[in-house]
Design a protein around this motif. Sequence first.
Motif, short mmCIF file in Angstrom:
data_model
loop_
_atom_site.label_atom_id
_atom_site.label_comp_id
_atom_site.label_asym_id
_atom_site.label_seq_id
_atom_site.Cartn_x
_atom_site.Cartn_y
_atom_site.Cartn_z
N LEU A 174 0.85 -1.19 0.00
CA LEU A 174 0.00 0.00 0.00
C LEU A 174 0.88 1.24 0.00
CD1 LEU A 174 -2.70 -0.99 2.65
CD2 LEU A 174 -2.88 -1.11 0.16
N SER A 175 0.66 2.12 -0.95
CA SER A 175 1.46 3.34 -1.06
C SER A 175 0.55 4.56 -1.09
CB SER A 175 2.32 3.31 -2.33
OG SER A 175 3.23 2.24 -2.30
N LEU A 176 1.09 5.67 -0.63
CA LEU A 176 0.34 6.91 -0.64
C LEU A 176 0.26 7.47 -2.06
CD1 LEU A 176 1.76 8.63 2.57
CD2 LEU A 176 -0.15 7.02 2.35
N LEU A 177 -0.80 8.22 -2.32
CA LEU A 177 -1.07 8.73 -3.66
C LEU A 177 -0.88 10.24 -3.73
CD1 LEU A 177 -4.36 6.72 -4.30
CD2 LEU A 177 -2.10 6.21 -5.24
N GLY A 178 -0.41 10.69 -4.88
CA GLY A 178 -0.30 12.12 -5.15
C GLY A 178 -1.11 12.48 -6.38
N ILE A 179 -1.48 13.73 -6.48
CA ILE A 179 -2.29 14.21 -7.61
C ILE A 179 -1.41 14.95 -8.60
CG2 ILE A 179 -4.10 15.83 -8.29
CD1 ILE A 179 -5.52 15.23 -5.68
N LYS A 180 -1.53 14.56 -9.88
CA LYS A 180 -0.82 15.28 -10.94
C LYS A 180 -1.75 16.29 -11.62
CE LYS A 180 2.50 13.33 -13.21
NZ LYS A 180 3.33 12.48 -14.11
N GLU A 181 -3.00 15.89 -11.80
CA GLU A 181 -3.95 16.79 -12.46
C GLU A 181 -5.37 16.33 -12.17
OE1 GLU A 181 -4.44 19.04 -16.80
OE2 GLU A 181 -2.94 17.46 -16.53
N ILE A 182 -6.29 17.30 -12.15
CA ILE A 182 -7.69 17.02 -11.87
C ILE A 182 -8.54 17.60 -13.00
CG2 ILE A 182 -9.62 17.37 -10.26
CD1 ILE A 182 -7.52 17.88 -8.07
N LEU A 235 -3.19 10.33 -11.11
CA LEU A 235 -2.51 10.07 -9.85
C LEU A 235 -1.11 9.50 -10.07
CD1 LEU A 235 -5.49 8.30 -8.03
CD2 LEU A 235 -4.70 10.63 -7.62
N TYR A 236 -0.30 9.59 -9.03
CA TYR A 236 1.01 8.93 -9.05
C TYR A 236 1.31 8.38 -7.66
CZ TYR A 236 3.02 13.05 -6.72
OH TYR A 236 3.30 14.05 -5.82
N ASN A 237 2.19 7.41 -7.62
CA ASN A 237 2.64 6.81 -6.37
C ASN A 237 3.65 7.77 -5.73
OD1 ASN A 237 4.28 5.28 -4.49
ND2 ASN A 237 3.33 3.42 -5.34
N LYS A 238 3.28 8.36 -4.60
CA LYS A 238 4.13 9.38 -3.97
C LYS A 238 5.44 8.80 -3.45
CE LYS A 238 2.48 12.64 -1.37
NZ LYS A 238 1.75 13.39 -0.30
N ASP A 285 3.51 6.80 -12.25
CA ASP A 285 2.08 7.07 -12.45
C ASP A 285 1.27 5.80 -12.18
OD1 ASP A 285 2.80 9.59 -13.17
OD2 ASP A 285 2.35 9.37 -15.30
N VAL A 286 0.07 5.98 -11.67
CA VAL A 286 -0.85 4.87 -11.48
C VAL A 286 -2.11 5.15 -12.30
CG1 VAL A 286 0.04 4.32 -9.20
CG2 VAL A 286 -1.87 5.91 -9.41
N SER A 287 -3.02 4.19 -12.31
CA SER A 287 -4.24 4.35 -13.10
C SER A 287 -5.00 5.60 -12.66
CB SER A 287 -5.15 3.13 -12.91
OG SER A 287 -6.40 3.33 -13.53
N GLN A 326 -17.70 7.49 -3.97
CA GLN A 326 -17.21 6.28 -4.62
C GLN A 326 -16.05 6.65 -5.52
OE1 GLN A 326 -17.44 5.44 -8.09
NE2 GLN A 326 -16.73 3.33 -7.92
N GLY A 327 -15.11 5.73 -5.67
CA GLY A 327 -14.01 6.01 -6.57
C GLY A 327 -13.00 4.89 -6.58
N GLY A 328 -12.15 4.89 -7.59
CA GLY A 328 -11.13 3.88 -7.69
C GLY A 328 -10.72 3.68 -9.13
N VAL A 329 -10.16 2.51 -9.42
CA VAL A 329 -9.76 2.18 -10.79
C VAL A 329 -11.00 2.18 -11.67
CG1 VAL A 329 -8.70 0.43 -12.25
CG2 VAL A 329 -7.84 0.80 -9.93
N PRO A 330 -10.96 2.83 -12.82
CA PRO A 330 -12.15 2.91 -13.68
C PRO A 330 -12.64 1.53 -14.12
CG PRO A 330 -10.44 4.44 -14.40
CD PRO A 330 -9.81 3.55 -13.38
#
Length: 329
Positions: free
Chosen positions: A262-270, A286-289, A294-296, A313-317
Motif C-alpha cells: 500500500l502506497s500513498l497517492l499524489g495528484i498530478k492533475e484534476i 494520480l502517481y505513487n508518492k 504514475d498509477v491508473s 465512490q471512486g477507484g480504478v475505472p
Amino acid sequence: MLFKRLIFFVALIVMLFAFTVPAHAEMEYRFSDKDTITKDFSWGQDDIIEAIDFELYAGYPDNTLSLNNNMTRAEFAAVLNRIVDAGGTPGPNWYDGAVDGLVKAGVIPDKSGDWDAPITRLEAAKWLGRLAKVYQVTVKDQGATFSDTSDPDAIYANKTGLMKGVSPGVLGADRNLLRGEAAVLLLRVAKSVDNNLPSDDELKQAMMEAIEDVNANIDHMRNTWKLDFGFYDSLPYKRVTQNYLEEDQRAMYAERNSGRTLSLLGIKEIKIAEKHNAIAVVVTKLYNKEKGYDVSPAVTRWKKINGRWMMTQGGVPDNRDLKYLGIKF
C-alpha cells in the motif's frame, strides 16, 4: 515499423485491460440482496448502481436494498429534498423538514395525507413535473404524453424525461412506486437539475482534500492491518463519506495477504468530467508518492451533502467509466 506497431498494440491492450478492472469501491456490493438489481430491475440496473454509488439511494440499516418494496411518500420527499436542497422547518416527524421544504419550493402542493403510505407512480410524476418547472429542467420531448392520466404536471415530468412509463405512453398511474424505480428516478433528477452548478475550483479543492483522507486511511491500514471504521473521526478533512471509508478499508484488508504494498497517492492533475447541482464526477491523474511512478487514473463520484461536496465512490475505472477517460490532461 512493424515492431513499433506491435509494441503500441500490446500497450493498448494492457491499458484497456487495466481500464476494465472493476473499481474497488463499488458501493452496491455491500448489500446482501444486491442480486435483485440485475434479477428484478435489469432494465434500470446501470442507473440503480449509479444511484447507490452517488449515495442517492441508501438502502436499509440491515444492509438490504429492498428494491421491490414500496417507496413511501415520506421517503420520496426526503430523498428528493436532499437532491434539490430545499431546506425546510423540522417537526416532530423525521420527514417534516423535507416535506416542509418541498412544499415551500412548490414541488409538493401541501402537507396533507398519510406520509407513511406508499407513493403512487402518478403522485411521484406530479411531484417531478412540478420539480422540473421549479428547477428549470430542460424539456426533451415536447410531444410526450401518457394515455392513463391527463394531469399536466405528470405529463410535464414525461416531457422532461424525469418520469417514463411502464410501457410506451403508459404511466402505470395506479401502481405504487417501487424503491428500485425510485432509485432510477433519483439519478435522473440529480443529473437534470443544473441551475446552481458548483465551480470547477470548488470540486478540485474538494478532490485535493479527499486524497489526503484517502492517504490517511491507507497509512492507518498499513500500520494496523485491521478494520477500524471509527478512524473516520480522525480523517483530516472528512471529504469522503463514512461508507466510502468502510468500503475502502474492506478492499485493502481483503488483500492483506496478497503481498501488495500500500502506497500513498499524489495528484498530478484534476479534471471535472460531469457536474450538476447535487452530484459530480471527477477524473484525477494520480502517481505513487513513494515510488514516483504514475498509477491508473481515478474516476470518483461526488455528492453535495449538507452543503459540502463529499466523495462517495471512486477507484480504478470500470467499463461504465470509459466515457470519462477520453478527457485530455
